[in-house]
Design a protein around this motif. Structure first.
Motif, PDB file in Angstrom:
ATOM      1  N   GLY A  30       0.787  -1.220   0.000  1.00  0.00           N
ATOM      2  CA  GLY A  30       0.000   0.000   0.000  1.00  0.00           C
ATOM      3  C   GLY A  30       0.821   1.272   0.000  1.00  0.00           C
ATOM      4  N   CYS A  31       1.997   1.224  -0.613  1.00  0.00           N
ATOM      5  CA  CYS A  31       2.878   2.391  -0.631  1.00  0.00           C
ATOM      6  C   CYS A  31       2.957   2.978  -2.036  1.00  0.00           C
ATOM      7  CB  CYS A  31       4.279   2.007  -0.151  1.00  0.00           C
ATOM      8  SG  CYS A  31       4.314   1.350   1.537  1.00  0.00           S
ATOM      9  N   ASN A  32       3.118   4.294  -2.093  1.00  0.00           N
ATOM     10  CA  ASN A  32       3.221   4.995  -3.365  1.00  0.00           C
ATOM     11  C   ASN A  32       4.591   5.659  -3.471  1.00  0.00           C
ATOM     12  OD1 ASN A  32       2.335   6.174  -5.862  1.00  0.00           O
ATOM     13  ND2 ASN A  32       2.076   8.119  -4.755  1.00  0.00           N
ATOM     14  N   ILE A  33       5.338   5.339  -4.532  1.00  0.00           N
ATOM     15  CA  ILE A  33       6.673   5.899  -4.719  1.00  0.00           C
ATOM     16  C   ILE A  33       6.561   7.361  -5.160  1.00  0.00           C
ATOM     17  CG2 ILE A  33       8.770   5.777  -6.096  1.00  0.00           C
ATOM     18  CD1 ILE A  33       8.439   2.754  -6.182  1.00  0.00           C
ATOM     19  N   ILE A  34       7.251   8.240  -4.444  1.00  0.00           N
ATOM     20  CA  ILE A  34       7.274   9.666  -4.764  1.00  0.00           C
ATOM     21  C   ILE A  34       8.439   9.976  -5.696  1.00  0.00           C
ATOM     22  CG2 ILE A  34       7.509  11.993  -3.798  1.00  0.00           C
ATOM     23  CD1 ILE A  34       6.183  10.845  -1.227  1.00  0.00           C
ATOM     24  N   ASP A  35       9.608   9.473  -5.373  1.00  0.00           N
ATOM     25  CA  ASP A  35      10.732   9.542  -6.303  1.00  0.00           C
ATOM     26  C   ASP A  35      11.707   8.412  -5.999  1.00  0.00           C
ATOM     27  OD1 ASP A  35      13.094  10.571  -4.601  1.00  0.00           O
ATOM     28  OD2 ASP A  35      11.577  12.107  -4.227  1.00  0.00           O
ATOM     29  N   SER A  36      12.476   8.055  -7.018  1.00  0.00           N
ATOM     30  CA  SER A  36      13.384   6.925  -6.891  1.00  0.00           C
ATOM     31  C   SER A  36      14.624   7.165  -7.734  1.00  0.00           C
ATOM     32  CB  SER A  36      12.689   5.628  -7.343  1.00  0.00           C
ATOM     33  OG  SER A  36      13.570   4.523  -7.284  1.00  0.00           O
ATOM     34  N   ALA A  37      15.766   6.718  -7.233  1.00  0.00           N
ATOM     35  CA  ALA A  37      17.023   6.827  -7.974  1.00  0.00           C
ATOM     36  C   ALA A  37      17.842   5.577  -7.715  1.00  0.00           C
ATOM     37  CB  ALA A  37      17.794   8.068  -7.546  1.00  0.00           C
ATOM     38  N   GLN A  38      18.585   5.150  -8.732  1.00  0.00           N
ATOM     39  CA  GLN A  38      19.418   3.968  -8.558  1.00  0.00           C
ATOM     40  C   GLN A  38      20.695   4.093  -9.385  1.00  0.00           C
ATOM     41  OE1 GLN A  38      16.044   3.153  -9.607  1.00  0.00           O
ATOM     42  NE2 GLN A  38      16.367   2.929 -11.808  1.00  0.00           N
ATOM     43  N   PHE A  39      21.702   3.301  -9.002  1.00  0.00           N
ATOM     44  CA  PHE A  39      22.984   3.320  -9.708  1.00  0.00           C
ATOM     45  C   PHE A  39      23.646   1.959  -9.563  1.00  0.00           C
ATOM     46  CE2 PHE A  39      27.657   3.857  -9.183  1.00  0.00           C
ATOM     47  CZ  PHE A  39      27.971   4.155 -10.505  1.00  0.00           C
ATOM     48  N   GLY A  40      24.093   1.428 -10.680  1.00  0.00           N
ATOM     49  CA  GLY A  40      24.849   0.190 -10.669  1.00  0.00           C
ATOM     50  C   GLY A  40      26.297   0.473 -11.015  1.00  0.00           C
ATOM     51  N   ASP A  41      27.223   0.099 -10.130  1.00  0.00           N
ATOM     52  CA  ASP A  41      28.649   0.346 -10.348  1.00  0.00           C
ATOM     53  C   ASP A  41      29.262  -0.864 -11.030  1.00  0.00           C
ATOM     54  OD1 ASP A  41      31.388   0.775 -10.211  1.00  0.00           O
ATOM     55  OD2 ASP A  41      31.295   1.718  -8.243  1.00  0.00           O
ATOM     56  N   ALA A  42      29.671  -0.684 -12.276  1.00  0.00           N
ATOM     57  CA  ALA A  42      30.238  -1.793 -13.037  1.00  0.00           C
ATOM     58  C   ALA A  42      31.564  -2.265 -12.459  1.00  0.00           C
ATOM     59  CB  ALA A  42      30.424  -1.374 -14.498  1.00  0.00           C
ATOM     60  N   GLU A  43      32.299  -1.375 -11.788  1.00  0.00           N
ATOM     61  CA  GLU A  43      33.599  -1.744 -11.234  1.00  0.00           C
ATOM     62  C   GLU A  43      33.463  -2.608  -9.992  1.00  0.00           C
ATOM     63  OE1 GLU A  43      36.060   1.629 -10.569  1.00  0.00           O
ATOM     64  OE2 GLU A  43      35.936   2.340 -12.636  1.00  0.00           O
ATOM     65  N   THR A  44      32.581  -2.210  -9.083  1.00  0.00           N
ATOM     66  CA  THR A  44      32.443  -2.944  -7.820  1.00  0.00           C
ATOM     67  C   THR A  44      31.326  -3.981  -7.858  1.00  0.00           C
ATOM     68  OG1 THR A  44      30.896  -1.317  -6.884  1.00  0.00           O
ATOM     69  CG2 THR A  44      33.253  -0.913  -6.563  1.00  0.00           C
ATOM     70  N   GLN A  45      30.532  -3.956  -8.940  1.00  0.00           N
ATOM     71  CA  GLN A  45      29.378  -4.861  -9.070  1.00  0.00           C
ATOM     72  C   GLN A  45      28.388  -4.663  -7.921  1.00  0.00           C
ATOM     73  OE1 GLN A  45      28.755  -7.167 -11.794  1.00  0.00           O
ATOM     74  NE2 GLN A  45      30.228  -5.656 -12.553  1.00  0.00           N
ATOM     75  N   ARG A  46      28.289  -3.412  -7.453  1.00  0.00           N
ATOM     76  CA  ARG A  46      27.331  -3.080  -6.396  1.00  0.00           C
ATOM     77  C   ARG A  46      26.211  -2.237  -6.993  1.00  0.00           C
ATOM     78  NH1 ARG A  46      27.182  -5.634  -1.673  1.00  0.00           N
ATOM     79  NH2 ARG A  46      26.477  -3.744  -0.587  1.00  0.00           N
ATOM     80  N   PHE A  47      25.016  -2.414  -6.438  1.00  0.00           N
ATOM     81  CA  PHE A  47      23.830  -1.666  -6.856  1.00  0.00           C
ATOM     82  C   PHE A  47      23.381  -0.805  -5.678  1.00  0.00           C
ATOM     83  CE2 PHE A  47      19.241  -1.108  -7.187  1.00  0.00           C
ATOM     84  CZ  PHE A  47      19.095  -0.681  -8.508  1.00  0.00           C
ATOM     85  N   PHE A  48      23.009   0.432  -5.968  1.00  0.00           N
ATOM     86  CA  PHE A  48      22.606   1.389  -4.936  1.00  0.00           C
ATOM     87  C   PHE A  48      21.245   1.980  -5.307  1.00  0.00           C
ATOM     88  CE2 PHE A  48      27.142   1.144  -5.288  1.00  0.00           C
ATOM     89  CZ  PHE A  48      27.586   1.065  -3.978  1.00  0.00           C
TER      90      PHE A  48
END
Length: 289
Positions: A30-48
């Motif tokens: 029952g949640c509504n997203i107001i804003d969202s941002a993401q980033f995938g680092d190809a060097e560290t293979q981490r997702f944020f």
């Protein structure tokens, strides 16, 4: 009707389906997203990822939301945090005898530009107790004599730690606090303390760095805000900025320009921290502006 709002931050190994799992979970609860941002680092293979959302279903409690997401996070190996978007983080300010950054942060706080609570100011000198009083903020004078033994430094830092615990401090800001913190204090403050220094003057250490820069004829001066670590002035960088200078400017002019840059850079870093926009990526940072 006003709905509770949250900010979810997370990082994990980059893999398929992260955004789908997070957005699907929020929709199902029952949640509504107001804003969202993401980033995938190809060097560290981490997702944020950082998601600002509103909990619109009154039947879904805060506790249920956190408990259920914990299971999702565990299944994908996430490091995560869920923050009340309207809660004001509690910030402890530390300063020595140079007050431009302290004054700037206090003005931004009082005028509502910086969404924080400041329960205390700590200093090893008495210079700014009247400034603190003008904002009705308790001022704690914790002196540390030049050449004081390690035991005195640790005792002073223990008092700072007590104040942090007493006031439930979320962030410590070294607003030109001119003392080197012990390794144990740096470890205690890991990811929760921000420092400011003159970033484009690495060769000019000690007193009057801008005067030293003037003597060398520098063309750029700037400032860096970074997290505090045991490596002096080498913690993960949050923000930097520069100003051009030239031969016509004396050391006083360079100092004034440099201090202005320091104020702006530190204020940005603090604001991004309290808005939960900074995620650590090893020795670097991801900033969702």
């Amino acid at each position: 009707m006003t709905h509770p709002e949250y900010i979810l931050t997370l990082s994990c190994h980059d893999q398929r389906g992260i955004v789908h799992r997070v957005s699907g979970f929020l929709a199902e609860h029952g949640c509504n997203i107001i804003d969202s941002a993401q980033f995938g680092d190809a060097e560290t293979q981490r997702f944020f990822m950082r998601v600002h959302f509103a909990r619109e279903d009154a039947a879904v409690s805060d506790a249920v939301l956190r408990e259920d997401f914990a299971r999702v996070a565990a299944s994908m190996g996430m490091e995560w945090a869920l923050h009340d978007a309207h809660a004001k983080p509690r910030v402890l300010l530390m300063v020595s005898k140079i007050g431009h950054c302290l004054n700037d942060l206090l003005f931004r706080y009082k005028s509502g530009l910086l969404p924080v609570e400041i329960p205390a100011i700590v200093s090893n000198h008495m210079d700014f107790y009247q400034l603190a009083a003008s904002y009705n903020i308790p001022f704690h004078h914790l002196p540390l004599a030049t050449g004081a033994p390690e035991s005195a430094k640790l005792a002073q830092e223990a008092r700072v730690a007590e104040l942090m615990e007493m006031h439930q401090v979320d962030l410590v800001v070294l607003a030109r606090y001119m003392q080197i913190l012990s390794p144990s204090m740096c470890e205690r403050l890991k990811g929760k303390a921000i420092n400011i220094h003159h970033s484009f003057l690495p060769s000019f250490k000690g007193a009057k760095p801008y005067a030293q820069a003037h003597m060398r004829g520098v063309k750029l001066i700037g400032a860096t805000a970074h997290f505090v670590t045991g490596d002096l002035d080498e913690g993960p960088i949050i923000e930097q900025d520069v100003e051009r200078v030239d031969h016509s400017m004396g050391s006083d002019a360079l100092t004034a320009i440099g201090r202005d840059v320091e104020c702006v850079v530190l204020a940005r870093a603090v604001k991004w921290f309290v808005e939960h926009r900074i995620l650590l990526n090893g020795h670097r940072t991801v900033i969702f502006k």
